[in-house]
Write an enzyme that holds these catalytic residues in place. Structure first.
Site, PDB file in Angstrom:
ATOM      1  N   SER A 178      52.268  37.172  83.566  1.00 17.58           N
ATOM      2  CA  SER A 178      51.200  37.568  82.680  1.00 17.58           C
ATOM      3  C   SER A 178      51.796  38.377  81.520  1.00 17.58           C
ATOM      4  O   SER A 178      52.751  37.936  80.891  1.00 17.58           O
ATOM      5  CB  SER A 178      50.155  38.356  83.469  1.00 17.58           C
ATOM      6  OG  SER A 178      48.933  38.375  82.814  1.00 17.58           O
ATOM      7  N   ASP A 429      45.260  27.915  85.500  1.00 16.45           N
ATOM      8  CA  ASP A 429      45.227  29.276  84.973  1.00 16.45           C
ATOM      9  C   ASP A 429      44.728  29.229  83.532  1.00 16.45           C
ATOM     10  O   ASP A 429      45.346  28.577  82.687  1.00 16.45           O
ATOM     11  CB  ASP A 429      46.630  29.881  85.027  1.00 16.45           C
ATOM     12  CG  ASP A 429      46.700  31.262  84.406  1.00 16.45           C
ATOM     13  OD1 ASP A 429      45.640  31.888  84.203  1.00 16.45           O
ATOM     14  OD2 ASP A 429      47.829  31.713  84.113  1.00 16.45           O
ATOM     15  N   HIS A 454      47.306  31.723  88.209  1.00 14.76           N
ATOM     16  CA  HIS A 454      47.993  32.789  87.472  1.00 14.76           C
ATOM     17  C   HIS A 454      49.235  33.268  88.226  1.00 14.76           C
ATOM     18  O   HIS A 454      49.134  33.857  89.294  1.00 14.76           O
ATOM     19  CB  HIS A 454      47.021  33.942  87.245  1.00 14.76           C
ATOM     20  CG  HIS A 454      47.360  34.818  86.089  1.00 14.76           C
ATOM     21  ND1 HIS A 454      47.719  34.337  84.846  1.00 14.76           N
ATOM     22  CD2 HIS A 454      47.374  36.171  85.968  1.00 14.76           C
ATOM     23  CE1 HIS A 454      47.938  35.346  84.024  1.00 14.76           C
ATOM     24  NE2 HIS A 454      47.746  36.472  84.679  1.00 14.76           N
TER      25      HIS A 454
END
Length: 495
Positions: A178, A429, A454
């Site tokens: 991320s 994601d 994710h």
């Protein structure tokens, strides 16, 4: 969560409602309290906790710049041998323990590489804050919170650690998911003399400056639910109209409070709307193939489980009732919640600094089209800018990230300039649409899985992992092994 959140990078405001998006995670402020069940007691981690004295400002020489704060980092030397590789996790927007407990991939591969594991907490998050009272309201206290300072923190800490270990020749590979994945990629580009390579998982480095369509994030969320069940998608899409209809009745908020089993009476219909949309967006992000407890305790493939709930209602049932039941899977999978807090903000993972970053450098504009299953809205940059000025006294810099790190025409730029970066993404994601999805060169590769969520690849391996996830991790290990072998050959002066 292995990286949030991390925790994306955008802040949008309506007249009453407010939500923050971060690559680490989609932070619906009204939903934060519901995540307490996932992290109330910190897990026992196989790491030693240490603190490193870090300068407040690495880029000036004023007296204030030498103010020291103590940066937390975690270290595990169980499998390491002097001279062996060092695997560093570049922390993102929250407590480093949270990310370490959700990044088991590094621990899984440490024995093979005899690697030293280091997880470094991002400045101004968790315990690594220069602010005594942890105030997150003013640019005067938050002015040194940015990605460039964070990357410099990582570089200085890594160099010092290698010196103290008398192992300055050890190759360093950085990992992140991320926002942490963005930092890992940028670290390799900015500090190639410190890290020989980077694994950037679910890193939306192209979500800036309109490089990708503004609707891409919500388009992906909607596609996840369409793929699970078109009826499910339609029910959720129709539920917003019913929610508005209930809320405009004479005692509408009371009726909504009862329908949504709130702990206290709702003051705004936006709280219920945010609560619902937060559940669907977060679940799309963490649609892992096996049970997990990142954002919240959830079963494997939770999007499909939500849609089974919706599709299981008898014909003629209220769309809003169905949507509430599906959202309750996210907030109450354990069945222990007697009521839901929708309007009291808590910050169990120390995420608050992200709002400031979104108001300064991490400007990731979004909008939601009428084709989405979520309430549509247009990106209103002027309103966003005014909110940032009002809240922090700062003006966003929407072009800064692409100026500092690039992003425009990234294929042609990095093809001639960069090397040794893995960009891994799962197409389920929503952040993947702002990631690098095609190989740029022989050493800057994109590993893309159709069903991945994710930074699923950074999670610890389980017996239930599907073959595509095992293969993705196998490819990552092989690439990292190649980087390290090449490094040692160069170190020995071999051709």
């Amino acid at each position: 969560m292995s990286t949030c959140l991390l925790c994306l990078v955008l802040l949008f405001f309506s007249v009453v409602a407010e939500a923050t998006y971060s690559p680490g995670g989609f932070h619906h402020l009204s939903s934060l309290r519901q995540k307490k069940k996932a992290s109330k007691s910190k897990p026992e981690l196989p790491f030693e906790t240490r603190y490193f004295p870090q300068n407040l400002d690495h880029f000036s020489f004023t007296p204030e710049s030498y103010k020291v704060f103590h940066q937390k980092y975690l270290i595990n030397s169980r499998f390491w041998r002097k001279g062996g590789p060092i695997f560093v996790y570049t922390g993102n927007e929250g407590d480093i323990d949270w990310f370490a407990s959700n990044t088991g991939f590094m621990s899984d591969i440490a024995p093979k590489f005899r690697a030293l594991l280091v997880f470094i907490e991002h400045r101004f998050y968790g315990e690594s804050t220069p602010i005594r009272k942890k105030s997150h309201k003013s640019a005067e206290t938050l002015g040194y919170l940015n990605s460039q300072q964070a990357l410099a923190d990582f570089a200085i800490l890594i160099r010092s650690l290698k010196q103290n270990l008398s192992s300055e020749a050890s190759p360093v590979v950085v990992f992140g998911g991320s926002y942490g994945g963005m930092l890992a990629a940028w670290f390799r580009l900015k500090y190639p003399h410190i890290a020989i390579g980077a694994l950037a998982s679910s890193a939306p480095i192209l979500h800036f400056d309109n490089i990708v369509p503004l609707t891409s994030f919500y388009d992906a969320v909607s596609q996840d639910f369409k793929d699970a069940s078109m009826n499910c998608f339609k029910v959720i899409k129709r539920s917003w109209e019913e929610l508005d209809a209930v809320s405009t009745k004479k005692n509408g908020l009371q009726e909504l409070s009862k329908k949504f089993r709130t702990c206290k009476g709702l003051q705004s219909r936006y709280s219920a709307s945010n609560w619902l949309s937060g559940a669907f967006v977060y679940t799309a992000m963490v649609n892992y193939p096996t049970a997990a407890n990142f954002m919240a305790p959830l079963p494997g493939y939770p999007v499909e489980e939500m849609c089974k709930i919706i599709d299981g209602f008898p014909r003629g049932s209220s769309n809003l009732d169905r949507a509430f039941a599906a959202a309750s899977l996210y907030y109450n999978y354990s069945g222990s919640e007697k009521c839901f807090e929708m309007e009291q903000q808590t910050d169990d993972h120390g995420l608050n600094g992200w709002q400031y970053q979104a108001c300064t450098e991490m400007v990731m504009p979004m909008s939601c089209s009428n084709q989405s299953m979520l309430p549509p809205y247009d990106n209103d940059y002027e309103a966003f800018e005014e909110q940032c000025k009002s809240r922090y006294g700062v003006k966003p810099r929407p072009h800064w990230i692409t100026t500092e790190f690039g992003g425009m025409r990234i294929e042609t730029v990095l093809k001639r300039f960069g090397s040794n970066i893995i960009f891994s993404n799962g197409l389920q994601d929503p952040w993947s649409r702002g990631g690098v999805l095609k190989n740029i060169s022989s050493s800057i590769v994109a590993l893309v899985t159709k069903k991945g969520a994710h930074h699923a690849d950074l999670r610890a391996a389980t017996k239930g992992d599907p073959e595509w996830l095992k293969e993705q991790r196998t490819q990552e290990v092989a690439i990292i092994e190649k980087w390290i072998s090449e490094y040692y050959r160069d170190l020995r002066g071999e051709n």
